[in-house]
Scaffold this motif. Structure first.
Motif, PDB file in Angstrom:
ATOM      1  N   ARG A  51      38.679   5.116  12.249  1.00  0.00           N
ATOM      2  CA  ARG A  51      37.448   4.947  13.016  1.00  0.00           C
ATOM      3  C   ARG A  51      36.851   6.293  13.404  1.00  0.00           C
ATOM      4  N   ILE A  52      37.687   7.178  13.926  1.00  0.00           N
ATOM      5  CA  ILE A  52      37.218   8.508  14.336  1.00  0.00           C
ATOM      6  C   ILE A  52      36.675   9.266  13.125  1.00  0.00           C
ATOM      7  N   TRP A  53      37.386   9.210  12.019  1.00  0.00           N
ATOM      8  CA  TRP A  53      36.943   9.909  10.814  1.00  0.00           C
ATOM      9  C   TRP A  53      35.594   9.376  10.342  1.00  0.00           C
ATOM     10  N   LEU A  54      35.482   8.073  10.174  1.00  0.00           N
ATOM     11  CA  LEU A  54      34.265   7.488   9.613  1.00  0.00           C
ATOM     12  C   LEU A  54      33.075   7.545  10.571  1.00  0.00           C
ATOM     13  N   GLN A  55      33.325   7.312  11.839  1.00  0.00           N
ATOM     14  CA  GLN A  55      32.235   7.244  12.816  1.00  0.00           C
ATOM     15  C   GLN A  55      31.794   8.611  13.323  1.00  0.00           C
ATOM     16  N   ASP A  56      32.740   9.530  13.516  1.00  0.00           N
ATOM     17  CA  ASP A  56      32.425  10.765  14.234  1.00  0.00           C
ATOM     18  C   ASP A  56      32.551  12.051  13.419  1.00  0.00           C
ATOM     19  N   LEU A  57      33.423  12.090  12.426  1.00  0.00           N
ATOM     20  CA  LEU A  57      33.722  13.361  11.780  1.00  0.00           C
ATOM     21  C   LEU A  57      33.182  13.529  10.368  1.00  0.00           C
ATOM     22  N   SER A  58      33.160  12.492   9.581  1.00  0.00           N
ATOM     23  CA  SER A  58      32.740  12.651   8.184  1.00  0.00           C
ATOM     24  C   SER A  58      31.224  12.777   8.080  1.00  0.00           C
ATOM     25  N   TYR A  59      30.804  13.495   7.031  1.00  0.00           N
ATOM     26  CA  TYR A  59      29.376  13.632   6.751  1.00  0.00           C
ATOM     27  C   TYR A  59      28.895  12.393   6.002  1.00  0.00           C
ATOM     28  N   ARG A  60      27.618  12.100   6.117  1.00  0.00           N
ATOM     29  CA  ARG A  60      27.058  10.881   5.539  1.00  0.00           C
ATOM     30  C   ARG A  60      26.892  10.937   4.019  1.00  0.00           C
ATOM     31  N   HIS A  61      26.742  12.125   3.444  1.00  0.00           N
ATOM     32  CA  HIS A  61      26.527  12.200   2.000  1.00  0.00           C
ATOM     33  C   HIS A  61      27.732  11.682   1.219  1.00  0.00           C
ATOM     34  N   PHE A  62      28.921  12.165   1.551  1.00  0.00           N
ATOM     35  CA  PHE A  62      30.121  11.780   0.808  1.00  0.00           C
ATOM     36  C   PHE A  62      31.339  11.920   1.689  1.00  0.00           C
ATOM     37  N   GLU A  63      32.248  10.963   1.548  1.00  0.00           N
ATOM     38  CA  GLU A  63      33.546  11.069   2.196  1.00  0.00           C
ATOM     39  C   GLU A  63      34.550  10.263   1.394  1.00  0.00           C
ATOM     40  N   ALA A  64      35.788  10.714   1.434  1.00  0.00           N
ATOM     41  CA  ALA A  64      36.915   9.978   0.868  1.00  0.00           C
ATOM     42  C   ALA A  64      38.112  10.265   1.753  1.00  0.00           C
ATOM     43  N   ILE A  82      28.464  17.504   3.016  1.00  0.00           N
ATOM     44  CA  ILE A  82      27.243  17.302   3.777  1.00  0.00           C
ATOM     45  C   ILE A  82      26.044  16.922   2.911  1.00  0.00           C
ATOM     46  N   ALA A  83      25.965  17.446   1.676  1.00  0.00           N
ATOM     47  CA  ALA A  83      24.849  17.167   0.763  1.00  0.00           C
ATOM     48  C   ALA A  83      25.272  17.570  -0.649  1.00  0.00           C
ATOM     49  N   PRO A  84      24.559  17.084  -1.667  1.00  0.00           N
ATOM     50  CA  PRO A  84      24.909  17.491  -3.027  1.00  0.00           C
ATOM     51  C   PRO A  84      24.862  19.019  -3.163  1.00  0.00           C
ATOM     52  N   ASP A  85      25.839  19.555  -3.825  1.00  0.00           N
ATOM     53  CA  ASP A  85      25.922  21.003  -4.053  1.00  0.00           C
ATOM     54  C   ASP A  85      25.917  21.816  -2.765  1.00  0.00           C
ATOM     55  N   ASP A  86      26.353  21.223  -1.669  1.00  0.00           N
ATOM     56  CA  ASP A  86      26.414  21.922  -0.384  1.00  0.00           C
ATOM     57  C   ASP A  86      27.871  21.979   0.067  1.00  0.00           C
ATOM     58  N   PHE A  87      28.098  22.478   1.275  1.00  0.00           N
ATOM     59  CA  PHE A  87      29.474  22.704   1.699  1.00  0.00           C
ATOM     60  C   PHE A  87      30.231  21.403   1.947  1.00  0.00           C
ATOM     61  N   TYR A  88      31.548  21.533   1.906  1.00  0.00           N
ATOM     62  CA  TYR A  88      32.444  20.400   2.114  1.00  0.00           C
ATOM     63  C   TYR A  88      33.546  20.813   3.070  1.00  0.00           C
ATOM     64  N   VAL A  89      34.252  19.825   3.587  1.00  0.00           N
ATOM     65  CA  VAL A  89      35.396  20.060   4.467  1.00  0.00           C
ATOM     66  C   VAL A  89      36.540  19.175   3.991  1.00  0.00           C
ATOM     67  N   THR A  90      37.715  19.766   3.887  1.00  0.00           N
ATOM     68  CA  THR A  90      38.936  19.006   3.633  1.00  0.00           C
ATOM     69  C   THR A  90      39.757  19.058   4.909  1.00  0.00           C
ATOM     70  N   ALA A  91      40.490  17.982   5.172  1.00  0.00           N
ATOM     71  CA  ALA A  91      41.219  17.934   6.435  1.00  0.00           C
ATOM     72  C   ALA A  91      42.424  17.012   6.351  1.00  0.00           C
ATOM     73  N   ALA A  92      43.351  17.261   7.262  1.00  0.00           N
ATOM     74  CA  ALA A  92      44.491  16.376   7.461  1.00  0.00           C
ATOM     75  C   ALA A  92      44.657  16.179   8.960  1.00  0.00           C
ATOM     76  N   ILE A  93      44.791  14.926   9.363  1.00  0.00           N
ATOM     77  CA  ILE A  93      45.092  14.600  10.755  1.00  0.00           C
ATOM     78  C   ILE A  93      46.437  13.893  10.746  1.00  0.00           C
ATOM     79  N   VAL A  94      47.381  14.423  11.490  1.00  0.00           N
ATOM     80  CA  VAL A  94      48.701  13.805  11.598  1.00  0.00           C
ATOM     81  C   VAL A  94      48.886  13.371  13.044  1.00  0.00           C
ATOM     82  N   ALA A  95      49.103  12.090  13.228  1.00  0.00           N
ATOM     83  CA  ALA A  95      49.345  11.538  14.562  1.00  0.00           C
ATOM     84  C   ALA A  95      50.829  11.214  14.673  1.00  0.00           C
ATOM     85  N   GLU A  96      51.517  12.024  15.447  1.00  0.00           N
ATOM     86  CA  GLU A  96      52.955  11.839  15.665  1.00  0.00           C
ATOM     87  C   GLU A  96      53.153  10.770  16.736  1.00  0.00           C
ATOM     88  N   THR A  97      54.133   9.904  16.521  1.00  0.00           N
ATOM     89  CA  THR A  97      54.386   8.861  17.509  1.00  0.00           C
ATOM     90  C   THR A  97      55.299   9.338  18.633  1.00  0.00           C
TER      91      THR A  97
END
Length: 107
Positions: A51-64, A82-97
Protein backbone atom coordinates in the motif's frame (compact mmCIF):
# COMPACT_ATOMS: atom_id res chain seq x y z
CA UNK A 1 13.22 10.21 -2.30
CA UNK A 2 14.92 8.62 0.70
CA UNK A 3 13.19 11.25 2.85
CA UNK A 4 9.84 10.14 1.41
CA UNK A 5 10.58 6.52 2.31
CA UNK A 6 11.39 7.59 5.85
CA UNK A 7 8.28 9.75 6.24
CA UNK A 8 5.74 7.36 4.74
CA UNK A 9 7.05 4.29 6.53
CA UNK A 10 6.94 6.13 9.87
CA UNK A 11 3.28 6.99 9.24
CA UNK A 12 2.27 3.34 9.18
CA UNK A 13 0.55 2.07 12.33
CA UNK A 14 2.28 -1.31 11.79
CA UNK A 15 5.82 0.11 11.88
CA UNK A 16 7.59 1.27 15.03
CA UNK A 17 11.12 2.03 13.82
CA UNK A 18 12.62 2.98 10.44
CA UNK A 19 16.12 3.27 9.00
CA UNK A 20 16.60 4.48 5.41
CA UNK A 21 19.84 4.87 3.49
CA UNK A 22 20.98 5.59 -0.05
CA UNK A 23 23.30 2.86 -1.27
CA UNK A 24 24.86 4.14 -4.50
CA UNK A 25 24.15 0.71 -6.04
CA UNK A 26 21.98 1.15 -9.15
CA UNK A 27 20.31 -2.21 -8.50
CA UNK A 28 19.14 -0.98 -5.10
CA UNK A 29 19.45 2.80 -4.75
CA UNK A 30 17.42 3.05 -1.53
CA UNK A 31 17.46 0.50 1.27
CA UNK A 32 14.94 0.78 4.08
CA UNK A 33 14.77 -1.43 7.13
CA UNK A 34 11.90 -1.18 9.56
CA UNK A 35 10.69 -3.04 12.59
CA UNK A 36 7.04 -3.85 13.00
CA UNK A 37 4.78 -3.59 16.00
CA UNK A 38 4.37 -6.84 17.91
CA UNK A 39 1.49 -9.02 16.79
CA UNK A 40 1.43 -7.91 13.14
CA UNK A 41 0.95 -10.84 10.76
CA UNK A 42 3.11 -11.39 7.71
CA UNK A 43 0.06 -10.85 5.48
CA UNK A 44 -0.74 -7.51 7.20
CA UNK A 45 2.84 -6.31 6.86
CA UNK A 46 3.04 -7.34 3.19
CA UNK A 47 -0.24 -5.56 2.42
CA UNK A 48 0.92 -2.44 4.25
CA UNK A 49 4.28 -2.28 2.46
CA UNK A 50 2.53 -2.73 -0.87
CA UNK A 51 0.00 0.00 0.00
CA UNK A 52 2.74 2.45 0.96
CA UNK A 53 4.72 1.65 -2.19
CA UNK A 54 1.79 1.96 -4.60
CA UNK A 55 0.00 4.88 -2.95
CA UNK A 56 2.85 7.04 -1.69
CA UNK A 57 6.25 6.12 -3.11
CA UNK A 58 6.09 4.83 -6.67
CA UNK A 59 5.95 7.12 -9.68
CA UNK A 60 2.88 7.00 -11.90
CA UNK A 61 4.68 6.34 -15.20
CA UNK A 62 6.03 2.89 -14.30
CA UNK A 63 6.44 0.66 -11.31
CA UNK A 64 7.14 -3.00 -10.64
CA UNK A 65 7.52 -4.72 -7.29
CA UNK A 66 7.84 -8.12 -5.70
CA UNK A 67 7.14 -9.16 -2.13
CA UNK A 68 8.80 -12.09 -0.38
CA UNK A 69 8.41 -13.18 3.22
CA UNK A 70 9.57 -15.64 5.81
CA UNK A 71 8.94 -16.00 9.54
CA UNK A 72 11.27 -13.10 10.45
CA UNK A 73 10.69 -10.47 7.75
CA UNK A 74 8.74 -9.20 4.76
CA UNK A 75 10.72 -7.75 1.85
CA UNK A 76 9.51 -5.51 -0.97
CA UNK A 77 11.88 -5.09 -3.93
CA UNK A 78 10.82 -2.43 -6.40
CA UNK A 79 11.64 -0.16 -9.31
CA UNK A 80 9.81 2.94 -10.47
CA UNK A 81 10.37 5.47 -13.25
CA UNK A 82 9.06 9.02 -13.37
CA UNK A 83 8.70 9.33 -17.19
CA UNK A 84 9.92 7.64 -20.38
CA UNK A 85 13.68 8.03 -20.74
CA UNK A 86 13.81 9.83 -17.38
CA UNK A 87 15.23 8.89 -14.00
CA UNK A 88 14.28 5.79 -12.05
CA UNK A 89 14.60 4.53 -8.49
CA UNK A 90 15.28 1.00 -7.31
CA UNK A 91 14.57 0.12 -3.72
CA UNK A 92 14.26 -2.57 -1.10
CA UNK A 93 12.14 -2.29 2.03
CA UNK A 94 12.68 -4.97 4.67
CA UNK A 95 10.22 -5.10 7.54
CA UNK A 96 11.67 -7.14 10.39
CA UNK A 97 9.16 -8.73 12.74
CA UNK A 98 11.57 -8.65 15.69
CA UNK A 99 14.35 -6.22 16.55
CA UNK A 100 17.61 -8.14 16.94
CA UNK A 101 18.98 -8.12 20.45
CA UNK A 102 22.47 -6.81 21.09
CA UNK A 103 24.93 -8.58 23.30
CA UNK A 104 25.13 -6.28 26.26
CA UNK A 105 24.66 -6.21 29.96
CA UNK A 106 21.15 -6.44 31.32
CA UNK A 107 19.85 -5.06 34.56
Amino acid sequence: MAMDFDAYLWHSPLIREVSVRRTGDTNNLIAATCWTVPGSSTAEIAAELERIWLQDLSYRHFEAHMITADERAVRLDAVTQIAPDDFYVTAAIVAETARPTTGGATR
